[in-house]
Design a protein around this motif. Structure first.
Motif, PDB file in Angstrom:
ATOM      1  N   LYS A   1       8.327  -1.592   5.139  1.00 21.19           N
ATOM      2  CA  LYS A   1       6.931  -1.992   4.862  1.00 21.19           C
ATOM      3  C   LYS A   1       6.365  -3.070   5.793  1.00 21.19           C
TER       4      LYS A   1
ATOM      5  N   TYR B   1       0.043   0.794   7.843  1.00 20.45           N
ATOM      6  CA  TYR B   1       0.095   2.255   8.016  1.00 20.45           C
ATOM      7  C   TYR B   1       1.136   2.892   7.090  1.00 20.45           C
ATOM      8  N   GLU B   2       1.272   2.364   5.861  1.00 21.56           N
ATOM      9  CA  GLU B   2       2.274   2.880   4.922  1.00 21.56           C
ATOM     10  C   GLU B   2       2.040   4.341   4.563  1.00 21.56           C
ATOM     11  N   MET B   3       0.758   4.707   4.396  1.00 23.32           N
ATOM     12  CA  MET B   3       0.458   6.095   3.996  1.00 23.32           C
ATOM     13  C   MET B   3       0.852   7.068   5.088  1.00 23.32           C
ATOM     14  N   LEU B   4       0.594   6.682   6.318  1.00 24.97           N
ATOM     15  CA  LEU B   4       0.971   7.550   7.443  1.00 24.97           C
ATOM     16  C   LEU B   4       2.492   7.682   7.488  1.00 24.97           C
TER      17      LEU B   4
ATOM     18  N   ASP C   1       3.611  10.029   4.846  1.00 22.60           N
ATOM     19  CA  ASP C   1       3.358  11.431   5.246  1.00 22.60           C
ATOM     20  C   ASP C   1       4.433  11.924   6.207  1.00 22.60           C
TER      21      ASP C   1
ATOM     22  N   TRP D   1       7.575  12.463   4.463  1.00 16.67           N
ATOM     23  CA  TRP D   1       7.498  13.675   3.636  1.00 16.67           C
ATOM     24  C   TRP D   1       7.723  14.918   4.504  1.00 16.67           C
TER      25      TRP D   1
ATOM     26  N   LEU E   1       6.462   3.816  -0.505  1.00 22.63           N
ATOM     27  CA  LEU E   1       5.461   3.528   0.530  1.00 22.63           C
ATOM     28  C   LEU E   1       4.067   3.953   0.079  1.00 22.63           C
ATOM     29  N   ASP E   2       3.982   5.083  -0.605  1.00 29.19           N
ATOM     30  CA  ASP E   2       2.684   5.564  -1.090  1.00 29.19           C
ATOM     31  C   ASP E   2       2.845   5.972  -2.560  1.00 29.19           C
ATOM     32  N   PRO E   3       2.702   5.027  -3.488  1.00 22.86           N
ATOM     33  CA  PRO E   3       2.957   5.320  -4.911  1.00 22.86           C
ATOM     34  C   PRO E   3       1.998   6.349  -5.516  1.00 22.86           C
ATOM     35  N   ASN E   4       0.920   6.674  -4.821  1.00 25.64           N
ATOM     36  CA  ASN E   4      -0.043   7.639  -5.375  1.00 25.64           C
ATOM     37  C   ASN E   4       0.100   9.036  -4.783  1.00 25.64           C
ATOM     38  N   PHE E   5       1.162   9.292  -4.057  1.00 26.99           N
ATOM     39  CA  PHE E   5       1.374  10.587  -3.384  1.00 26.99           C
ATOM     40  C   PHE E   5       1.878  11.589  -4.433  1.00 26.99           C
TER      41      PHE E   5
END
Lengths: 230, 254
Positions: free
Chosen positions: A54, A60-63, A66, A69, A99-103
């Motif tokens: 982090k 750029y955590e969401m990237l 992704d 993933w 990194l993206d808790p809403n994914f």
């Protein structure tokens, strides 16, 4: 005056050397690929934890989630077509949702593969419970928990609880109220299971999930129109 | 009016700079290329395009802010045009403000271009208009304004190389500061805590501008949070520009 010789005096010679270098690189590279590929598939790999990643991601955590993933999809594909063992699936999923808790798709698809391909139902439930707690306004985690408890754990009380929760949320599929009614009536376990799997089959666009639904339906003696009983 | 002349001149000068086009083309290629990467996912194409697109806009916008911002004052001194400008009735503070606003305008145009491209690309994959991208891009633009302010500040008293180094360092630190606070709260002594708190509020916390985890996942952002983020950005820009003006006013230009 005679021209001084330099390394690049002969263009053809230089190109030939470059070509040879690339051929050498290809040979070494393919040998490395072979050696790395033949390593034990169950070998434990080191995954850098999300909390260490982090601070270096600069927002750029969401990237990063992704990209991780996409890497997990490759991991899944490799093992689905290979040894059918998924020792590193759960740590990978945990890292992505840290990194993206809403994914949402990672929880949903991750739970399906954990429960039906890796045989880790408890971990799948924990992953979905985390999603249900973080995203209480989304019907999907509660719905998936309901079906998982019903189809895999045969825990009808828990299934009823979660499907009731999914039923109360906006956007839920039309078949959810029917499942709830059937669970209250405690009738037709097989029929409910068949309908749930058909619901999952229809709801997804993903071939991998369709394959799981098809397999589970076959176990219940149901063959989809394009299939024939063996 | 005098400020407006500086703003427009800075804008015209920046759009003539080749580095701007190189960065812009590369950014558009990255956003377009996200469609190829998205094809590797299983059903998350729109999400990956949005995430990669927003990250590209942020990253390349930062590069534009830094590489154009660092030379704002230095170039004028080097070409000696600054002396001509300042010999006219143009106060030094207005010069700095004009330069900053000119670069802000360049960033606005660039973020709008990149954002429009991403908006249309996402529309294709999402099958509906991605209006949620607008606040995300708005916050990113605000972050870029803060970074430009920092670049202008360093540019007002040091060389472009050092300005680039300091601004990029602040960009990284700006994303680290919350972690630093957590770390000190756990391990530091009372004096360290006071010092870290001081630095925490002096340095920009750029994480505030990254609200995309909520917005891109379709989750609501509280109005008060959005307001405070905007306020934080604007207050920081005003503070850093005042410091830049102060330093530039005292600078010996002989």
């Amino acid at each position: 005056m005679k021209q001084r010789w330099t390394l690049v005096s002969s263009r053809g010679g230089v190109l030939l050397v470059v070509l040879l270098l690339f051929l050498g690189l290809a040979a070494v590279g393919s040998d490395l690929d072979r050696r790395e590929g033949s390593r034990g598939q169950g070998e434990k790999e080191y995954l850098i934890p999300a909390e260490h990643l982090k601070p270096f991601l600069c927002g750029y955590e969401m990237l990063a989630a992704d990209l991780l993933w996409l890497e997990t999809v490759q991991y899944l594909g490799k093992h689905l077509l290979g040894d059918q063992q998924f020792p590193q699936l759960l740590p990978r999923l945990r890292r992505i949702v840290s990194l993206d808790p809403n994914f949402l798709d990672v929880y949903r698809l991750g739970a399906i593969f954990l429960a039906y391909s890796a045989g880790q139902e408890e971990e799948a439930i924990r992953l979905l419970q985390r999603a249900a707690a973080l995203l209480p306004h989304r019907w999907e985690p509660a719905h998936d928990l309901g079906t998982l408890y019903y189809l895999r754990k045969k825990d009808y009380a828990q299934a009823l609880y979660w499907l009731n929760r999914a039923n109360a949320l906006p956007g839920r599929p039309d078949y959810v109220p029917r499942f709830v009614a059937r669970l209250y009536a405690s009738t037709g376990e097989r029929e409910t299971a068949v309908e749930m799997w058909i619901g999952i089959y229809r709801q997804t666009d993903l071939d991998w999930v369709k394959d799981i639904a098809r397999r589970e339906l076959r176990k219940l003696g149901v063959y989809l129109p394009q299939e024939t009983p063996r | 009016m005098r400020i407006l002349a500086v703003v427009l001149n800075t804008f015209k000068e920046a759009v003539r700079d080749r580095i701007l086009y190189s960065i812009l083309v590369f950014a558009l290629l990255m956003i377009g290329g996200s469609a190829l990467l998205a094809a590797l996912s299983i059903g998350q194409e729109a999400k990956i395009i949005q995430d990669l697109g927003v990250a590209s806009i942020s990253l390349f916008g930062t590069l534009i802010a830094v590489f154009l911002g660092i030379g704002l004052v230095y170039k004028e001194i080097e070409r000696r045009t600054l002396y001509v400008l300042l010999s006219r009735p143009l106060p030094r503070d207005q010069f700095i403000l004009g330069k900053y606003l000119g670069l802000g305008l360049v960033l606005l145009v660039n973020v709008s271009l990149m954002g429009l491209f991403l908006f249309l690309l996402t529309r294709i994959y999402l099958a509906r208009w991605p209006w949620h991208l607008i606040p995300v891009l708005g916050f990113l633009f605000l972050e870029l304004l803060v970074i430009t302010g920092v670049a202008t500040f360093f540019s007002s008293f040091t060389t472009p190389t050092l300005s680039a180094l300091f601004t990029l360092s602040l960009f990284f630190i700006g994303h680290f500061t919350p972690d630093l606070k957590v770390f000190v709260a756990r391990f530091g002594g009372p004096l360290t805590r006071v010092l870290v708190d001081l630095f925490y509020y002096l340095l920009p916390n750029l994480r505030h501008f990254h609200q995309e985890q909520l917005l891109l996942n379709g989750l609501p952002l509280e109005g008060i949070v959005a307001f405070q983020v905007v306020l934080y950005g604007l207050l920081y820009v005003v503070a850093i520009l005042l410091l830049a003006m102060l330093l530039f006013a005292r600078r010996d230009l002989k």
